[in-house]
Motif scaffolding. Structure first.
Motif, PDB file in Angstrom:
ATOM      1  N   ALA A  35       0.819  -1.215   0.000  1.00  0.00           N
ATOM      2  CA  ALA A  35       0.000   0.000   0.000  1.00  0.00           C
ATOM      3  C   ALA A  35       0.855   1.269   0.000  1.00  0.00           C
ATOM      4  O   ALA A  35       0.668   2.169  -0.835  1.00  0.00           O
ATOM      5  CB  ALA A  35      -0.943  -0.013   1.203  1.00  0.00           C
ATOM      6  N   GLY A  69      -8.351  -4.121  -8.935  1.00  0.00           N
ATOM      7  CA  GLY A  69      -8.977  -4.444  -7.655  1.00  0.00           C
ATOM      8  C   GLY A  69     -10.372  -3.875  -7.546  1.00  0.00           C
ATOM      9  O   GLY A  69     -10.906  -3.287  -8.486  1.00  0.00           O
ATOM     10  N   ASP A  72     -14.041   1.379  -4.457  1.00  0.00           N
ATOM     11  CA  ASP A  72     -15.190   2.154  -3.985  1.00  0.00           C
ATOM     12  C   ASP A  72     -14.985   3.550  -4.545  1.00  0.00           C
ATOM     13  O   ASP A  72     -14.271   4.371  -3.981  1.00  0.00           O
ATOM     14  CB  ASP A  72     -15.202   2.149  -2.451  1.00  0.00           C
ATOM     15  CG  ASP A  72     -16.250   3.087  -1.877  1.00  0.00           C
ATOM     16  OD1 ASP A  72     -16.858   3.867  -2.640  1.00  0.00           O
ATOM     17  OD2 ASP A  72     -16.453   3.059  -0.649  1.00  0.00           O
ATOM     18  N   ILE A  77     -11.544   4.415  -2.319  1.00  0.00           N
ATOM     19  CA  ILE A  77     -10.873   3.325  -1.601  1.00  0.00           C
ATOM     20  C   ILE A  77     -10.705   2.113  -2.514  1.00  0.00           C
ATOM     21  O   ILE A  77     -11.651   1.692  -3.178  1.00  0.00           O
ATOM     22  CB  ILE A  77     -11.677   2.925  -0.343  1.00  0.00           C
ATOM     23  CG1 ILE A  77     -11.750   4.114   0.621  1.00  0.00           C
ATOM     24  CG2 ILE A  77     -11.053   1.707   0.337  1.00  0.00           C
ATOM     25  CD1 ILE A  77     -12.738   3.936   1.748  1.00  0.00           C
ATOM     26  N   SER A  79      -9.534  -1.966  -2.698  1.00  0.00           N
ATOM     27  CA  SER A  79      -9.280  -3.145  -1.869  1.00  0.00           C
ATOM     28  C   SER A  79      -9.075  -4.363  -2.769  1.00  0.00           C
ATOM     29  O   SER A  79      -9.427  -4.340  -3.951  1.00  0.00           O
ATOM     30  CB  SER A  79     -10.430  -3.381  -0.883  1.00  0.00           C
ATOM     31  OG  SER A  79     -11.670  -3.333  -1.529  1.00  0.00           O
ATOM     32  N   HIS A  80      -8.469  -5.406  -2.183  1.00  0.00           N
ATOM     33  CA  HIS A  80      -8.235  -6.656  -2.900  1.00  0.00           C
ATOM     34  C   HIS A  80      -7.427  -6.467  -4.184  1.00  0.00           C
ATOM     35  O   HIS A  80      -7.693  -7.148  -5.180  1.00  0.00           O
ATOM     36  CB  HIS A  80      -9.557  -7.356  -3.230  1.00  0.00           C
ATOM     37  CG  HIS A  80     -10.429  -7.553  -2.024  1.00  0.00           C
ATOM     38  ND1 HIS A  80     -10.016  -8.254  -0.906  1.00  0.00           N
ATOM     39  CD2 HIS A  80     -11.679  -7.119  -1.740  1.00  0.00           C
ATOM     40  CE1 HIS A  80     -10.984  -8.243  -0.007  1.00  0.00           C
ATOM     41  NE2 HIS A  80     -12.006  -7.558  -0.472  1.00  0.00           N
ATOM     42  N   SER A  87      -4.285  -4.687   0.367  1.00  0.00           N
ATOM     43  CA  SER A  87      -5.552  -5.267   0.803  1.00  0.00           C
ATOM     44  C   SER A  87      -6.611  -4.164   0.916  1.00  0.00           C
ATOM     45  O   SER A  87      -7.750  -4.356   0.533  1.00  0.00           O
ATOM     46  CB  SER A  87      -5.392  -6.014   2.130  1.00  0.00           C
ATOM     47  OG  SER A  87      -4.924  -5.141   3.124  1.00  0.00           O
ATOM     48  N   GLU A  88      -6.219  -3.016   1.449  1.00  0.00           N
ATOM     49  CA  GLU A  88      -7.121  -1.862   1.430  1.00  0.00           C
ATOM     50  C   GLU A  88      -6.310  -0.573   1.533  1.00  0.00           C
ATOM     51  O   GLU A  88      -5.348  -0.498   2.297  1.00  0.00           O
ATOM     52  CB  GLU A  88      -8.156  -1.936   2.562  1.00  0.00           C
ATOM     53  CG  GLU A  88      -9.161  -0.787   2.483  1.00  0.00           C
ATOM     54  CD  GLU A  88     -10.412  -1.005   3.320  1.00  0.00           C
ATOM     55  OE1 GLU A  88     -11.017  -2.089   3.201  1.00  0.00           O
ATOM     56  OE2 GLU A  88     -10.769  -0.095   4.086  1.00  0.00           O
TER      57      GLU A  88
END
Lengths: 328, 328
Positions: A35, A69, A72, A77, A79-80, A87-88
């Motif tokens: 990240a 991924g 949102d 955001i 994630s994945h 991961s986020e």
């Protein structure tokens, strides 16, 4: 001027896009893993791009980021994003705070769909492409979108042939996200109960025959680009290569058919890393669609083959589209 | 008040729909065979409905007609309505001239999709349904559409299980027609290369396992309703019936999956003649989706089973929806 950033598994590409749709040469840097590192390389790309242009980053209206991924979009955001080790990550907020310019985030395939849509409905964007290469296989002004008389280009699907397979759908100029962001995830529609197990846990998904990972599995090779080797040997008449290539073409053609029989897009633009295979890919997919149509008057009536295009090689669809995310 | 007419292969149903969405008892007459006869029975249905209400037909604002076949909605022309013996008919213009009220024409499945959408986003329409039967399997106000906060009910697909299989898709209250009216024709997406030849010329189409004609083929019977016999024997534990029923359920579930992975509708409402099979049908389809989800975290994350509903038995979706065609 806006900035579009495409965060890929290995490279992060950034471009500056003017209001008229013209854009500069992409600036590419290695993508960090994790990240914090992804954020660092995105920031560095944006700052390097501004510096190259001799501008302060505050001179740019907005930054759009396309990233693999689950995204949102409303909250920026991601994630994945497994291949990036994320991961986020609140990418929109964090990058925005670092740079001081509003940041919008979109899934990379969806961003590329927006980019391809703009390219196929707007000749301005094509001005930045090499002059000796047509923007698409037929001129935009004569395309289905233009012919339909729809000022925002009707509907389009961008079929991304990368490591996996997914599509982005644009209807009347608007990206289709759907109820849960799942719109266009056609790679995980099974087409053969006798097929192989897919990473998603289902059997015989489209992605198991029509993607980079599918070619790697079906054509084990030490070549740097197995797909290129496969196509070269198929072109030379190698029977095994021809069989694998046919399976791949049929999978891509099934993806086109799926998009037309569900959403009835007026064009399907093939993009992603494998689109660099170029004309042999387009001819192969069109050949399968023509074969199918010869035994099905129903399919023939849909003119599937005529709806398929290839994104121009080198067109930075995801970075260009990312710059357009949220722009009216 | 508007009139909605559903021209089926054997019966023509007409209903009166008030502006608040409430509607009266459907009036049913036999459908004629051939263009002139179809027109005659539609006219007779409309006049009989008005007479029953003690009104002149001119008291109605508009007439909407749902009819099988390819419909040019803009011009009110239906073609290729094979089961009705109609190759081409300017139904909108001709019926309009006979009655003296504006007539709109829509494909019957698309009209039913509009009707189902209104039903699942608007409690008013449900007021006309029998009080002891819930409008859908869960109350509308708690449904996914309502929960999404979208005032026009998000997106919905109506999956019609009739002689054939087709879907109608409604996005933000608007029917998706697509570039060539092909949107929702998922019955002709192949799902099994080892399947049987479909009437469309392809092999293993969804329609070959998930439709009335599929059941007739898979379960040859002299019973008046082969599907009902199949379900009764399956309920009694007959192994052969259970196997055929499972294939049917899997086909319907594949249709649901296709609609979610392409358009990402927040709900799929199953309708059409076979929806009269009721709870065993809904439970069977949900059971398959649950089985699939147990081996695929990806599918599980989509909550497919929760998106599936059944249209209430007896709800005249196509006639009700036809009355809404073109109404803002």
């Amino acid at each position: 001027m806006r900035i579009g950033v495409d965060i890929g598994g290995t490279k992060t590409a950034a471009i500056a896009v003017a209001d008229d749709g013209s854009f500069g040469e992409p600036l590419r840097r290695a993508t960090g893993f994790g990240a914090r590192e992804v954020l660092d390389s995105a920031e560095a790309s944006v700052r390097a791009l501004a510096a190259r242009a001799g501008l302060d980053v505050s001179a740019f209206t907005s930054i759009g980021v396309g990233i693999p991924g689950a995204v949102d979009n409303a909250n920026g955001i991601v994630s994945h994003a497994v291949n990036l080790g994320v991961s986020e990550l609140a990418l929109g907020r964090e990058l925005g705070e670092r740079i001081g310019v509003p940041v919008r985030v979109e899934n990379d395939v969806k961003a590329a769909a927006l980019g391809a849509h703009r390219l196929t409905t707007d000749t301005l964007a094509t001005a930045s492409l090499e002059a000796d290469r047509p923007a698409l296989d037929r001129p935009t002004a004569d395309g289905v979108g233009a012919a339909s008389g729809n000022p925002v280009g009707g509907s389009m699907a961008y079929l991304n042939l990368g490591t996996g397979l997914a599509a982005g759908i644009v209807q009347q100029g608007v990206l289709l996200r759907g109820a849960t962001g799942t719109a266009g995830e056609i790679g995980h529609l099974p087409i053969d109960p006798a097929g192989v197990l897919c990473g998603c846990g289902q059997v015989g998904c489209l992605e198991t025959v029509a993607s980079g990972s599918a070619i790697t599995r079906m054509w084990p090779s030490r070549a740097e680009y197995p797909a290129l080797e496969l196509f070269e040997l198929a072109a030379a008449g190698d029977a095994r290569a021809l069989a694998v290539q046919r399976t791949f073409f049929e999978g891509v053609a099934a993806g086109v058919r799926t998009l037309v029989l569900t959403v009835d897009v007026d064009r399907v633009v093939i993009g992603g890393g494998l689109s660099a295979l170029g004309d042999p890919l387009l001819r192969g997919v069109r050949g399968v669609l023509a074969d199918w149509s010869s035994s099905s008057p129903f399919l023939a009536s849909l003119a599937l083959s005529e709806r398929v295009r290839l994104i121009p090689i080198g067109f930075p669809a995801a970075a260009f589209g990312a710059a357009l995310v949220g722009v009216k």
